[in-house]
Design an enzyme around this catalytic site. Structure first.
Site, PDB file in Angstrom:
ATOM      1  CB  CYS A  27      -2.058 -36.558 -10.350  1.00 21.33           C
ATOM      2  SG  CYS A  27      -2.307 -35.032  -8.935  1.00 21.33           S
ATOM      3  N   GLY A  28      -1.511 -32.768 -11.532  1.00 24.02           N
ATOM      4  CA  GLY A  28      -1.799 -31.894 -11.518  1.00 24.02           C
ATOM      5  C   GLY A  28      -3.238 -31.184 -10.226  1.00 24.02           C
TER       6      GLY A  28
END
Length: 282
Positions: free
Chosen positions: A117-118
């Site tokens: 997801c960062g």
């Protein structure tokens, strides 16, 4: 200490036959990034062990907590005797220089992220407009002949991917197409944090006249981290997202997607791309 590869017993089904064999998987374990003085957990991310200090440094740089190598006084693994020895290598302590006060509430959204997801939680470009100026156009150009060579160089340098088949990579090149550095991880954003963190710790930022190539898609988080490092040209093997394109257009970054099989798309900053037909720049 954790390793980047984990051996597993698997069964291969092929041509109506089942056979057992040993295989290597990309290791995925949590990494907790802690500040000391004050003692505060900034983020927990799922990553492939290796280059953990670079990952932590790159994450802090991308979030604006640090701006130069001197902002980091020390980085170390956890030494708490009450924590299991193996798990200590999944905790990184970062000591900032005296007087540096990070905005802790703004970082709370990172308390837990997955390897995919960062940096989550930013839904607009407003925060970036406050923190970052556009990347300056200094006449930097890259030829199509050089661009076509980059994916093969990235693939050839991905040692862990060859062993596991399950890792992303972020690579740094100069405009002549020379590979300067490469980092791998189960998460695209982690691989890029490791790459930027390495440059930060070596005093090699900003990366204004260099090219970043990522093995997957170009997300908003990837462009955000490249903007912080002032990368002029960002390339991806796969597609960019709409918000990544908006960011690139607003901040003057050349964004290239689907860079494979002797073709690519330019989504922003075409002025930095020079078309060549004979492999000599003519």
């Amino acid at each position: 200490m954790s390793t980047s590869k984990t051996r597993s017993q698997i069964w291969t089904v092929e041509n109506g036959q089942i056979r057992s064999r040993s295989d290597q998987l990309a290791t995925e374990e949590p990494l907790e990034i802690r500040l000391v003085e004050p003692n505060h957990t900034l983020a927990i991310t799922m990553r492939t062990p290796g280059a953990d200090f670079e990952l932590a440094a790159g994450f802090l740089y991308g979030e604006g907590v640090v701006r130069e190598p001197g902002d980091i006084r020390a980085i170390s693994y956890c030494v708490d005797p009450e924590i299991d020895g193996e798990q200590r290598y999944n905790i990184v302590n970062v000591a900032l220089r005296q007087g540096l006060k990070p905005d802790l509430p703004s970082l709370e959204r990172h308390f837990y992220t997955t390897s995919a997801c960062g940096v989550c939680g930013k839904t607009s470009l407003e925060a970036l407009r406050i923190r970052h100026a556009p990347v300056e156009f200094s006449g930097l150009e890259i030829t199509t002949e050089v661009l076509h060579r980059l994916p093969k160089q990235l693939q050839a340098a991905q040692g862990l991917f060859k062993a596991t088949g399950g890792l992303h990579a972020a690579a740094l090149f100069n405009v002549q197409g020379e590979l300067l550095a490469l980092r791998e991880d189960v998460g695209r954003h982690n691989a890029l944090d490791k790459l930027v963190g390495s440059a930060l710790l070596k005093g090699r930022l900003p990366l204004t006249n260099q090219i970043v190539l990522v093995s997957g898609r170009a997300s908003y988080e990837i462009l955000q981290k490249c903007l912080a490092a002032q990368v002029s040209i960002v390339c991806a093997i796969s597609a960019p997202s709409s918000l990544a394109v908006s960011l690139a257009q607003e901040f003057g970054i050349t964004l290239i997607g689907f860079l494979r099989q002797e073709r690519f798309n330019v989504y922003s900053g075409l002025e930095r791309v020079r078309v060549t037909t004979d492999g000599k720049g003519n």
